[in-house]
Scaffold this active site. Sequence first.
Site, PDB file in Angstrom:
ATOM      1  N   ASP A 100       9.424   3.086  -9.340  1.00 49.35           N
ATOM      2  CA  ASP A 100       8.187   2.733 -10.051  1.00 49.35           C
ATOM      3  C   ASP A 100       7.017   2.535  -9.085  1.00 49.35           C
ATOM      4  O   ASP A 100       5.890   2.934  -9.373  1.00 49.35           O
ATOM      5  CB  ASP A 100       8.384   1.443 -10.856  1.00 49.35           C
ATOM      6  CG  ASP A 100       9.645   1.483 -11.687  1.00 49.35           C
ATOM      7  OD1 ASP A 100       9.559   1.733 -12.893  1.00 49.35           O
ATOM      8  OD2 ASP A 100      10.740   1.294 -11.108  1.00 49.35           O
ATOM      9  N   SER A 159       0.849  -1.192   0.000  1.00 48.66           N
ATOM     10  CA  SER A 159       0.000   0.000   0.000  1.00 48.66           C
ATOM     11  C   SER A 159       0.888   1.247   0.000  1.00 48.66           C
ATOM     12  O   SER A 159       1.050   1.910   1.028  1.00 48.66           O
ATOM     13  CB  SER A 159      -0.888   0.000   1.250  1.00 48.66           C
ATOM     14  OG  SER A 159      -1.580  -1.220   1.405  1.00 48.66           O
ATOM     15  N   HIS A 193      10.106  -1.693 -14.161  1.00 48.29           N
ATOM     16  CA  HIS A 193      11.027  -1.874 -13.028  1.00 48.29           C
ATOM     17  C   HIS A 193      12.360  -1.223 -13.359  1.00 48.29           C
ATOM     18  O   HIS A 193      13.416  -1.839 -13.221  1.00 48.29           O
ATOM     19  CB  HIS A 193      11.219  -3.367 -12.747  1.00 48.29           C
ATOM     20  CG  HIS A 193      10.116  -3.996 -11.962  1.00 48.29           C
ATOM     21  ND1 HIS A 193       8.793  -3.753 -12.224  1.00 48.29           N
ATOM     22  CD2 HIS A 193      10.127  -4.857 -10.907  1.00 48.29           C
ATOM     23  CE1 HIS A 193       8.044  -4.459 -11.364  1.00 48.29           C
ATOM     24  NE2 HIS A 193       8.830  -5.123 -10.561  1.00 48.29           N
TER      25      HIS A 193
END
Lengths: 356, 356, 333, 333
Positions: free
Chosen positions: C85, C59, C129
């Site tokens: 990212d 989160s 990534h």
Amino acid sequence: MVARTSPRYDAADTDLGALADPARFHESLTLPLEDRGWLTGALRTMMLARACEERIGDMVTSGKIRCPCHLAIGQEAAAVGVARPLRASDRVFGAHRSHAHYIALGGSVRKLMAEVLGRDTGASRGMGGSMHLIDREHGLHGTVPIVGATIPIAVGAALAAKMDGRGDVAVSFFGDGATEEGGFHESMNLAAALKVPVLFVAENNMFSSHLHISLRQPHASVARYAVAHDVPAWRVDGNDVVAVAAAACEAVARMRVEPGPAFIEAVTYRWRGHVGARDDEDVGVSRGGDLPAWRQRDPVRRLFEALVAVGDADTGLLGRLEAELKAEVEAAWAQAQGDPFPAPDALLARVYGGAR
Amino acid sequence: MVARTSPRYDAADTDLGALADPARFHESLTLPLEDRGWLTGALRTMMLARACEERIGDMVTSGKIRCPCHLAIGQEAAAVGVARPLRASDRVFGAHRSHAHYIALGGSVRKLMAEVLGRDTGASRGMGGSMHLIDREHGLHGTVPIVGATIPIAVGAALAAKMDGRGDVAVSFFGDGATEEGGFHESMNLAAALKVPVLFVAENNMFSSHLHISLRQPHASVARYAVAHDVPAWRVDGNDVVAVAAAACEAVARMRVEPGPAFIEAVTYRWRGHVGARDDEDVGVSRGGDLPAWRQRDPVRRLFEALVAVGDADTGLLGRLEAELKAEVEAAWAQAQGDPFPAPDALLARVYGGAR
Amino acid sequence: MAVRSYGVAIRDGFEHLMTEHREVFTIGQGLWSPWYVGSTMTDLEKQFGKARVIDTPVSELATTGAALGAALCGYRPIVIHPRVDFMLLAVDQIVTQAAKWRYMFGGDVNVPLTVRAIINRGGEQGAQHSQSLHAWFAHIPGLRVVMPATARDARDLLIASALCDDPVLYIDDRWLYGVEEEIGSPVELDLRLEGPRLVREGAELTLVGAGHSAWLCTEAARSLAENGVSCDVIDVRVLNPFDARLIVDSVRRTGRLLAVDGDWTTCGFAGEVIASVVEALPPGALRASPRRLTLPEAPAPTSAPLERSYYTNVADVVTAARQLVGVPGDSWE
Amino acid sequence: MAVRSYGVAIRDGFEHLMTEHREVFTIGQGLWSPWYVGSTMTDLEKQFGKARVIDTPVSELATTGAALGAALCGYRPIVIHPRVDFMLLAVDQIVTQAAKWRYMFGGDVNVPLTVRAIINRGGEQGAQHSQSLHAWFAHIPGLRVVMPATARDARDLLIASALCDDPVLYIDDRWLYGVEEEIGSPVELDLRLEGPRLVREGAELTLVGAGHSAWLCTEAARSLAENGVSCDVIDVRVLNPFDARLIVDSVRRTGRLLAVDGDWTTCGFAGEVIASVVEALPPGALRASPRRLTLPEAPAPTSAPLERSYYTNVADVVTAARQLVGVPGDSWE
Ligand SMILES: Cc1ncc(C[n+]2csc(CCOP(=O)(O)OP(=O)(O)O)c2C)c(N)n1
Ligand SMILES: Cc1ncc(C[n+]2csc(CCOP(=O)(O)OP(=O)(O)O)c2C)c(N)n1
Ligand SMILES: [Mg+2]
Ligand SMILES: [Mg+2]
């Protein structure tokens, strides 16, 4: 869990039932036996918040106030009820519709008026306007207009309170629309995972801007999310300041001794439009004709009548208070209008911190 | 709602009960009377997915494959079971652990191997590797490694399917960790509000990377979120391909005629580590000693034994299939290794679209 | 003095902060993981306890917001994002909340929040990534942005960030974790006084970079020197607020500027370096057109050969520098 | 030919798209609201039905992701964010998903997604209701970024964006909604062929801006001309992919460059304009140091006097231009 003095609402119910029926709950409140002394103050505070917002609404209409103002007229009981168990060392956060939160916590009317006028004497020194209020002295740590933004921030304030270990709590005020932001769910889960003392207060006025909740969510009650996230929840008549206060007292008392999140859904309704002084029907938003009935569920009148009924108020009190508060607000407004704007150097001087 | 052939699990249960107990459900499956023909194929597909991933794991260890590979060995039943009611015009999306989804939908082994080797003949023409697989011909519209990212995308694919009006559905495969992303909740609510035919498939392997779900969420079952969002949910033994297929068939059949979201929680376990071929205990992640027991809940063995029991397979089938599939994968690998890399101009030529 | 790798030096920074400053804690994904954050936080949770080294659910937004909330209530949290990212899911909290909080509440509220993001690219990880995007954050008034290029800065700028009363985005780069340096004990710098540093002096060309790009510039300058081209090398260190004066003075002397940046070109940091310099210099002060060396205008590919050509290496910097100073190729053997 | 305001022209664009192209639909917050999106979508839901003009919950990320998903399945959705500030909750879907989708899946997947964001500032709204951040998005390869400055472009670039097979961020500005222009009927342009446009020719200075800043440049050029200073004015229109050639050629002629941008300075678009130009021109091609006119490095304040001084106006552009060309103040009456 339910608030003591209000009818039993099961937080797991997915719909609001009678609470959403504007024809219901017009009668005066049932007052608790204890804690009566506070109620006269609560009446005054609700009326003060309303007086401030009526004034602000008029000044928006007249063009004297230019920043966007979202009025909570009709929703005062949620703010004042939740404030009941709070202390200055608690950390409260609000959103775009937070004048009542600010007043309920004890904020200065003069500083509120100065802020909406963009004056250096304002609550946020004229840098935020109506949508950015702060009053740390009374525990209000910030209100911002990005929907849902302060919810995780309140979780962090609660984490800090838990680390402090002094039993302080954090409170996050937000609306039903904010429960559609992913951050709200992330915050509920994080609070549950970290077991931090944050009270989530959803003021469900059934509208997000122009859209009724039935157009946005499959069910009208947002307390169901608290159940999913394992956060103890109360659902109350948000226009019953006694019921809201009872739920808040119960939730906060527990959180102070045993850190963990709690949730209150206060079902209410805003009398004005989403933003500004109008009611939005003027611009074509249908409010289903409910507005007149909701005005009858007036949190102020219902408390006042109850106080009269038990003899804690005489019938003239309402009028006297109205006049007195109107004058107080008028005076604050007049002073604020004479206050200076921030100096030109404030534009760049307030971005970063000063010497350590 | 529950899947026909599996024990009754109430989606509203907040914990997984027996489903989370690795000592349970080792016995062979109970097969339905109808639909038996499909099961031998299902066995083969699960075994093919496993053969591919075992090969990929070995090549990661040997260094021949360099892109990050997240293996779903042990979880094959979820992919193959959900694929049962799907057709090529449906739109399936996955995440970082999607080799099995790709194979279950009928993806080419050769293209999978070529992709993890970065070859121009790969499923994504060598531009994505293991974490970015696509096979639109078979309904796989994309898998990406940003956790939760394809969940709202699948909702939009379902919206498109609803607009098309041909009864197609969208499927979103994700893990328990993804349910902690706010976008997951926004997507569930949006799908419910728009009534679009999207099947949310949560493969709950109880781990997000190194963290067990008990360290991340107050309860172990994620189907409870579907209940909160009013999305019909099934919770099944994710290592029982019959149970998964039954739930998927029931959900998809309804969605095709009456657009709306559905949710399946498939409780399963990954045999390998989060990424790569190891099991993570080697690097100090505690898996609570559950791994050996979970290997006994092997979706392949349980189906095979059931097929033997009802006489649909002879005891030698498993070995023959193993050898056959190993050879098939070996051949694909050998071919892929000979395939060309993308030409140098691919670096800039594939960013924007060509002539309209 | 002890030899420290960049990665371990970051851990030294955490250790110093958490030992000396009770109000410092860290929160983020992977803090209890053996692989997420490399060598930079190993066993911190064992040393300081899981109450101060908090691993989280997946989160990003709530975790970042929670760190901000704690920062507003007397703590100095460092929130960790194992990849830039992933942090993008939390830009609202960083850019619209933290960076503006002091200002929109009148200027008196301290926001001692540090957001640590790791640039983790290469290894055929691909487009999602690989991002760095430091230019995005350097664009935001109110948000200090720091990119250490050396082991000492990795440690001391982390400490300075945590002790700063403004929100700071501290970006470190996995490609530097192995780079070693001999350094003394931790120093508590005042971040507001830190800025670009001249790490090597030369006469013909000014090389500028931040983080890993600064390392590339230093390496390239060494080999250029061996071939008779002497360069100023400036390690930017602090991208926002950006103080270009040192770079301007250098270019005034060398007349040539090569800005190296491991990020995209358009509206990137290399362009900012060039714009700041030419704005400040009189016309005619340059002996050659300034040049930037950045990523190709494409997402990161996975395929090995494409990935190799995608990222800038020392040889690329040397070649670009050579072209700028006009040294013919054949004089290079 | 008919006189159209910028705001109404946007609505004309929607009307054309939804009438001519069944695969176009719009989704976002406020589409059924009388105030959210000004005059730009009035009664579209009545005209085309609520199934194609979809108002949504307060869920920026999911709404944007859903539009992307529909774009991958044969539609040309236009997702609306009534403010750039709100859109920041969805950057992952725009920047890490949509912009990279084609590339990471091999180059053949079309992503005909249009994200429309509205710049809505001023009116004492403050720091969280004022951002533009177009530089952020122009920084991202794979994402086309468009900022119309005229009524015609507001309409025709919206149409071109929706008909483009790549993801496009279309940013319009409320401050332009009232600007009128006489325009013909809608044209379906190929966005890949669109770029900066020379909207006014001059000799002494090149003024460059996008969106509202282009309008400021045009207005300023008019008043500068009355005072004997003739300027080239270039309306950038398409910020990414950015084609600077027209600007470079102009500066080669004028020798002077003023880049105006209603966004912050560091790593902003004005800096990109300057960097692109000086990289392309030989040293000595400039008669004056290039200059940028941007926002102060601060969040947006609310207080009226501060807000007035915060935003750039025509007079500011005229003053900066005058300084650049070296016209003494007193010659200005
Ligand atoms: C992230 C974000 N999205 C959208 C908006 C626009 N907006 C401002 S207030 C509001 C309604 C919020 O409704 P609710 O949370 O129920 O609060 P209420 O206005 O009813 O008090 C919306 C959508 C915003 N300010 N921030
Ligand atoms: C937005 C984002 N945050 C964090 C990560 C790092 N990460 C990659 S996979 C993963 C675990 C996800 O767990 P789950 O969703 O249960 O899938 P599983 O790996 O179990 O299949 C995490 C946290 C990521 N890739 N994206
Ligand atoms: Mg509401
Ligand atoms: Mg998992």
